[in-house]
Scaffold this active site. Structure first.
Site, PDB file in Angstrom:
ATOM      1  CB  CYS A   1      50.846  49.284   1.344  1.00  0.00           C
ATOM      2  SG  CYS A   1      52.414  50.182   1.277  1.00  0.00           S
TER       3      CYS A   1
ATOM      4  CB  CYS B   1      54.213  50.089  -2.951  1.00  0.00           C
ATOM      5  SG  CYS B   1      53.683  48.639  -2.000  1.00  0.00           S
TER       6      CYS B   1
ATOM      7  CB  CYS C   1      55.738  50.537   2.222  1.00  0.00           C
ATOM      8  SG  CYS C   1      55.978  50.191   0.477  1.00  0.00           S
TER       9      CYS C   1
ATOM     10  CB  CYS D   1      53.860  45.581   0.031  1.00  0.00           C
ATOM     11  SG  CYS D   1      53.865  46.839   1.303  1.00  0.00           S
TER      12      CYS D   1
ATOM     13  CB  CYS E   1      65.624  64.738  11.518  1.00  0.00           C
ATOM     14  SG  CYS E   1      65.004  63.466  12.611  1.00  0.00           S
ATOM     15  CG  HIS E   2      68.679  63.079  17.328  1.00  0.00           C
ATOM     16  ND1 HIS E   2      69.397  63.814  18.244  1.00  0.00           N
ATOM     17  CD2 HIS E   2      69.057  61.794  17.499  1.00  0.00           C
ATOM     18  CE1 HIS E   2      70.169  62.983  18.937  1.00  0.00           C
ATOM     19  NE2 HIS E   2      69.979  61.751  18.497  1.00  0.00           N
ATOM     20  CB  THR E   3      67.216  60.249  12.206  1.00  0.00           C
ATOM     21  OG1 THR E   3      66.143  60.146  13.139  1.00  0.00           O
ATOM     22  CG2 THR E   3      67.553  58.856  11.676  1.00  0.00           C
TER      23      THR E   3
ATOM     24  NE  ARG F   1      63.757  50.335   6.045  1.00  0.00           N
ATOM     25  CZ  ARG F   1      65.072  50.247   6.268  1.00  0.00           C
ATOM     26  NH1 ARG F   1      65.889  49.942   5.246  1.00  0.00           N
ATOM     27  NH2 ARG F   1      65.576  50.475   7.466  1.00  0.00           N
TER      28      ARG F   1
ATOM     29  NE  ARG G   1      63.144  68.240  12.646  1.00  0.00           N
ATOM     30  CZ  ARG G   1      63.449  67.445  13.654  1.00  0.00           C
ATOM     31  NH1 ARG G   1      64.098  67.921  14.713  1.00  0.00           N
ATOM     32  NH2 ARG G   1      63.092  66.163  13.635  1.00  0.00           N
TER      33      ARG G   1
ATOM     34  CG  HIS H   1      65.356  61.889   7.099  1.00  0.00           C
ATOM     35  ND1 HIS H   1      66.513  62.233   7.777  1.00  0.00           N
ATOM     36  CD2 HIS H   1      64.398  61.765   8.037  1.00  0.00           C
ATOM     37  CE1 HIS H   1      66.253  62.311   9.070  1.00  0.00           C
ATOM     38  NE2 HIS H   1      64.985  62.031   9.261  1.00  0.00           N
ATOM     39  CD  GLU H   2      62.214  66.995   9.591  1.00  0.00           C
ATOM     40  OE1 GLU H   2      62.438  68.134  10.061  1.00  0.00           O
ATOM     41  OE2 GLU H   2      62.179  65.957  10.302  1.00  0.00           O
TER      42      GLU H   2
ATOM     43  CB  CYS I   1      61.227  63.216   9.308  1.00  0.00           C
ATOM     44  SG  CYS I   1      61.846  61.986  10.458  1.00  0.00           S
TER      45      CYS I   1
HETATM   46  N1  NAI Z   1      60.608  56.595  14.908  1.00  0.00           N
HETATM   47  C1  NAI Z   1      60.623  57.538  13.996  1.00  0.00           C
HETATM   48  O1  NAI Z   1      59.970  57.437  12.947  1.00  0.00           O
HETATM   49  C2  NAI Z   1      61.425  58.770  14.224  1.00  0.00           C
HETATM   50  C3  NAI Z   1      62.341  58.800  15.249  1.00  0.00           C
HETATM   51  N2  NAI Z   1      63.054  59.932  15.491  1.00  0.00           N
HETATM   52  C4  NAI Z   1      63.939  59.896  16.655  1.00  0.00           C
HETATM   53  O2  NAI Z   1      63.275  60.579  17.719  1.00  0.00           O
HETATM   54  C5  NAI Z   1      64.237  61.085  18.641  1.00  0.00           C
HETATM   55  C6  NAI Z   1      63.961  62.565  18.905  1.00  0.00           C
HETATM   56  O3  NAI Z   1      64.224  63.313  17.760  1.00  0.00           O
HETATM   57  P1  NAI Z   1      64.394  64.914  17.923  1.00  0.00           P
HETATM   58  O4  NAI Z   1      63.214  65.464  18.643  1.00  0.00           O
HETATM   59  O5  NAI Z   1      64.777  65.475  16.582  1.00  0.00           O
HETATM   60  O6  NAI Z   1      65.665  64.905  18.904  1.00  0.00           O
HETATM   61  P2  NAI Z   1      66.329  66.066  19.772  1.00  0.00           P
HETATM   62  O7  NAI Z   1      67.730  65.618  20.018  1.00  0.00           O
HETATM   63  O8  NAI Z   1      66.070  67.392  19.162  1.00  0.00           O
HETATM   64  O9  NAI Z   1      65.521  66.009  21.179  1.00  0.00           O
HETATM   65  C7  NAI Z   1      65.818  65.068  22.167  1.00  0.00           C
HETATM   66  C8  NAI Z   1      65.503  65.706  23.524  1.00  0.00           C
HETATM   67  O10 NAI Z   1      65.701  64.728  24.558  1.00  0.00           O
HETATM   68  C9  NAI Z   1      66.349  65.354  25.664  1.00  0.00           C
HETATM   69  N3  NAI Z   1      67.037  64.313  26.436  1.00  0.00           N
HETATM   70  C10 NAI Z   1      68.212  63.707  26.142  1.00  0.00           C
HETATM   71  N4  NAI Z   1      68.493  62.758  27.060  1.00  0.00           N
HETATM   72  C11 NAI Z   1      67.466  62.766  27.968  1.00  0.00           C
HETATM   73  C12 NAI Z   1      67.161  62.031  29.150  1.00  0.00           C
HETATM   74  N5  NAI Z   1      68.009  61.087  29.616  1.00  0.00           N
HETATM   75  N6  NAI Z   1      66.014  62.300  29.823  1.00  0.00           N
HETATM   76  C13 NAI Z   1      65.173  63.271  29.379  1.00  0.00           C
HETATM   77  N7  NAI Z   1      65.393  64.003  28.266  1.00  0.00           N
HETATM   78  C14 NAI Z   1      66.531  63.748  27.564  1.00  0.00           C
HETATM   79  C15 NAI Z   1      67.256  66.401  25.052  1.00  0.00           C
HETATM   80  O11 NAI Z   1      67.548  67.419  25.989  1.00  0.00           O
HETATM   81  C16 NAI Z   1      66.390  66.912  23.871  1.00  0.00           C
HETATM   82  O12 NAI Z   1      65.589  67.980  24.277  1.00  0.00           O
HETATM   83  C17 NAI Z   1      65.602  60.806  18.019  1.00  0.00           C
HETATM   84  O13 NAI Z   1      66.103  59.591  18.541  1.00  0.00           O
HETATM   85  C18 NAI Z   1      65.262  60.614  16.538  1.00  0.00           C
HETATM   86  O14 NAI Z   1      66.228  59.817  15.873  1.00  0.00           O
HETATM   87  C19 NAI Z   1      62.884  61.094  14.767  1.00  0.00           C
HETATM   88  C20 NAI Z   1      61.985  61.104  13.728  1.00  0.00           C
HETATM   89  C21 NAI Z   1      61.223  59.928  13.364  1.00  0.00           C
HETATM   90  N1  LIG Z   2      68.660  52.337  10.017  1.00  0.00           N
HETATM   91  C1  LIG Z   2      68.294  52.245  11.417  1.00  0.00           C
HETATM   92  C2  LIG Z   2      66.790  52.492  11.551  1.00  0.00           C
HETATM   93  C3  LIG Z   2      66.561  53.610  12.486  1.00  0.00           C
HETATM   94  C4  LIG Z   2      65.083  53.880  12.612  1.00  0.00           C
HETATM   95  O1  LIG Z   2      64.418  53.297  13.442  1.00  0.00           O
HETATM   96  N2  LIG Z   2      64.574  54.773  11.745  1.00  0.00           N
HETATM   97  C5  LIG Z   2      63.190  55.217  11.861  1.00  0.00           C
HETATM   98  C6  LIG Z   2      63.061  56.594  11.265  1.00  0.00           C
HETATM   99  S1  LIG Z   2      64.007  57.737  12.116  1.00  0.00           S
HETATM  100  C7  LIG Z   2      63.700  59.114  11.199  1.00  0.00           C
HETATM  101  O2  LIG Z   2      64.187  60.185  11.561  1.00  0.00           O
HETATM  102  C8  LIG Z   2      62.237  54.310  11.136  1.00  0.00           C
HETATM  103  O3  LIG Z   2      61.129  54.745  10.819  1.00  0.00           O
HETATM  104  N3  LIG Z   2      62.623  53.095  10.855  1.00  0.00           N
HETATM  105  C9  LIG Z   2      61.795  52.224  10.062  1.00  0.00           C
HETATM  106  C10 LIG Z   2      62.624  51.690   8.924  1.00  0.00           C
HETATM  107  O4  LIG Z   2      62.078  50.976   8.072  1.00  0.00           O
HETATM  108  O5  LIG Z   2      63.835  52.024   8.928  1.00  0.00           O
HETATM  109  C11 LIG Z   2      68.618  50.896  11.999  1.00  0.00           C
HETATM  110  O6  LIG Z   2      68.883  49.979  11.200  1.00  0.00           O
HETATM  111  O7  LIG Z   2      68.556  50.797  13.240  1.00  0.00           O
END
Ligand code: NAI
Ligand SMILES: N[C@@H](CCC(=O)N[C@@H](CSC=O)C(=O)NCC(=O)O)C(=O)O
Length: 378
Positions: free
Chosen positions: A106, A100, A114, A103, A48-50, A118, A373, A70-71, A178
């Site tokens: 949850c 859990c 949760c 909490c 994953c990008h993260t 964490r 992916r 993590h995936e 993820c």
């Molecule tokens: N909040 C959460 O729980 C999660 C957050 N993430 C985050 O989500 C984001 C996306 O993850 P992925 O899809 O795996 O990333 P990825 O890197 O595969 O896709 C990002 C896309 O954005 C495009 N891009 C980059 N800059 C741009 C701009 N200025 N304008 C328009 N498009 C642009 C790229 O060309 C690419 O296609 C990452 O920041 C990742 O860390 C991922 C999983 C869970």
């Molecule tokens: N450790 C980072 C946290 C970055 C972040 O926001 N992580 C996402 C998941 S990204 C998965 O690919 C998230 O769900 N955060 C919730 C959490 O509890 O971490 C930072 O400290 O910025």
């Protein structure tokens, strides 16, 4: 009971020694699970990008040396004292977003954040003793996000492992740990996209495409897909986008382009990149009066978002999502069952299958934008 139960296991893992350094695939010793812990034999793990963001040194919680990942999906090898929800032989998905069930978060119907473990997953250690279960040449290596799936074996908290259908293909459902789940959940749980609504999706990686898939399934009538890389547009349309826009093709801010396309903006917008300027653009093209903008992307440490208060005064809502708001151990099994029932397009997110030893090549593919992916198997 596995004959390895209670004993350390020497296995293959990819160690991140420091920011921006290639991962080193080598032998790592994985200690038996402690109280409330589960040792999992990983069958398949995706990137994953993260993971890349952390390896680049952009995660304030990124500790080195560590084992990223993590995936994934795997099979329980053994469990520690007091574990009751899984047993050896169960098929599971490690969940960086723990659950859990007890909490405050949850128990709240609208949160999945949760807090049971964490504080420890952010420090790369296990809750029971504050230590790592990984060592290399006798020296500790940190866990990552409470999952560390770039290893043949990992140890996770019981709160961070979801039991799934034993018949589910682990090299496919590993993605549900993820990114794809997050995109779906951002639509269904966080934004609650309504039929007939308009949606803008910024960033067309696996997360953005999952937002598109879910928005189409939720009945959105307009889905505008935005990316700097036009090679992403074919997939966006396949997943359900009704229009594709490349900001480079316009000499005005992208939010102005979207507002002009939709007259006042979109009912829902999603930032799936991790770029704080795009987060602002996504908010500012949310519909005046009622538009909701969801931040999914993870920005580098220290970066902040800003906008004019007037954007909020005039009715736009700015929110975000972690793991799509899914209560992991409860809902990930349902996502697996939906896939098994043919209700989702999970297979289409897998663009590469590689051997674990090729993990650095896999990261290169992710950085080049040639991969949604990549699933690694041992
Ligand atoms: N909040 C959460 O729980 C999660 C957050 N993430 C985050 O989500 C984001 C996306 O993850 P992925 O899809 O795996 O990333 P990825 O890197 O595969 O896709 C990002 C896309 O954005 C495009 N891009 C980059 N800059 C741009 C701009 N200025 N304008 C328009 N498009 C642009 C790229 O060309 C690419 O296609 C990452 O920041 C990742 O860390 C991922 C999983 C869970
Ligand atoms: N450790 C980072 C946290 C970055 C972040 O926001 N992580 C996402 C998941 S990204 C998965 O690919 C998230 O769900 N955060 C919730 C959490 O509890 O971490 C930072 O400290 O910025």
């Amino acid at each position: 009971m596995a004959d390895t139960a209670g004993k350390p296991i020497d296995c293959k893992a990819a160690v991140a020694w420091g920011p921006k350094q290639p991962l080193e695939v080598r032998t790592v010793t994985v200690a038996p699970p402690g109280p409330g812990e589960v040792r999992v034999k990983i069958a398949a793990t995706a990137l994953c990008h993260t993971d890349a963001y952390t390896l680049d040194g952009l995660d304030p919680e990124g500790l080195f040396p560590c084992i990223l990942g993590h995936e994934a999906a795997g099979i329980v090898e053994s469990v520690g004292e007091g574990v009751t929800s899984v047993k050896a032989g169960d098929h599971v998905i490690p969940c960086y977003q723990a659950y859990c069930g007890e909490c405050k978060f949850c128990k709240h119907p609208d949160s999945n954040l949760c807090v049971s473990v964490r504080a420890f997953t952010g420090k790369g250690v296990m809750k029971s003793d504050g230590k790592s279960r990984f060592t290399v040449d006798g020296k500790p290596v940190f866990h990552f996000m409470g999952t560390s799936t770039f290893s043949e074996y990992t140890v996770v908290h019981e709160q961070s492992v979801a039991k799934v259908d034993v018949n589910a293909p682990l090299d496919k459902v590993c993605l549900l740990g993820c990114g794809v789940s997050t995109g779906w959940g951002a639509v269904y749980n966080t934004a609650k996209v309504k039929p007939g609504s308009s949606v803008a999706v910024f960033g067309l990686g696996a997360v953005g495409l999952a937002v598109i898939e879910a928005a189409a399934r939720a009945g959105a009538s307009r889905i505008i897909a935005i990316d700097l890389n036009p090679s992403k547009f074919a997939a966006a349309k396949e997943f359900g986008a009704t229009a594709c826009v490349n900001p480079k093709d316009h000499d005005k801010p992208i939010q102005q382009v979207i507002v002009e396309m939709t007259e006042w903006g979109c009912d829902y917008t999603f930032e799936c990149i991790g770029n704080t300027s795009v987060m602002r653009a996504a908010l500012e093209c949310a519909h005046r009066g009622w538009g909701t903008s969801v931040v999914i992307g993870v920005a580098a440490a220290g970066q902040e978002i800003s906008t004019r208060p007037f954007q909020l005064v005039t009715g736009r809502k700015w929110t975000g999502t972690a793991f799509g708001g899914y209560k992991s151990r409860v809902q990930v099994p349902d996502l697996v069952n939906d896939y098994m029932a043919g209700k989702t397009m999970l297979d289409k997110y897998i663009t590469h299958n590689m051997k674990f030893d090729q993990i650095n090549e896999a990261f290169d593919l992710l950085h080049k934008g040639e991969c949604l992916r990549c699933v690694l198997t041992f």
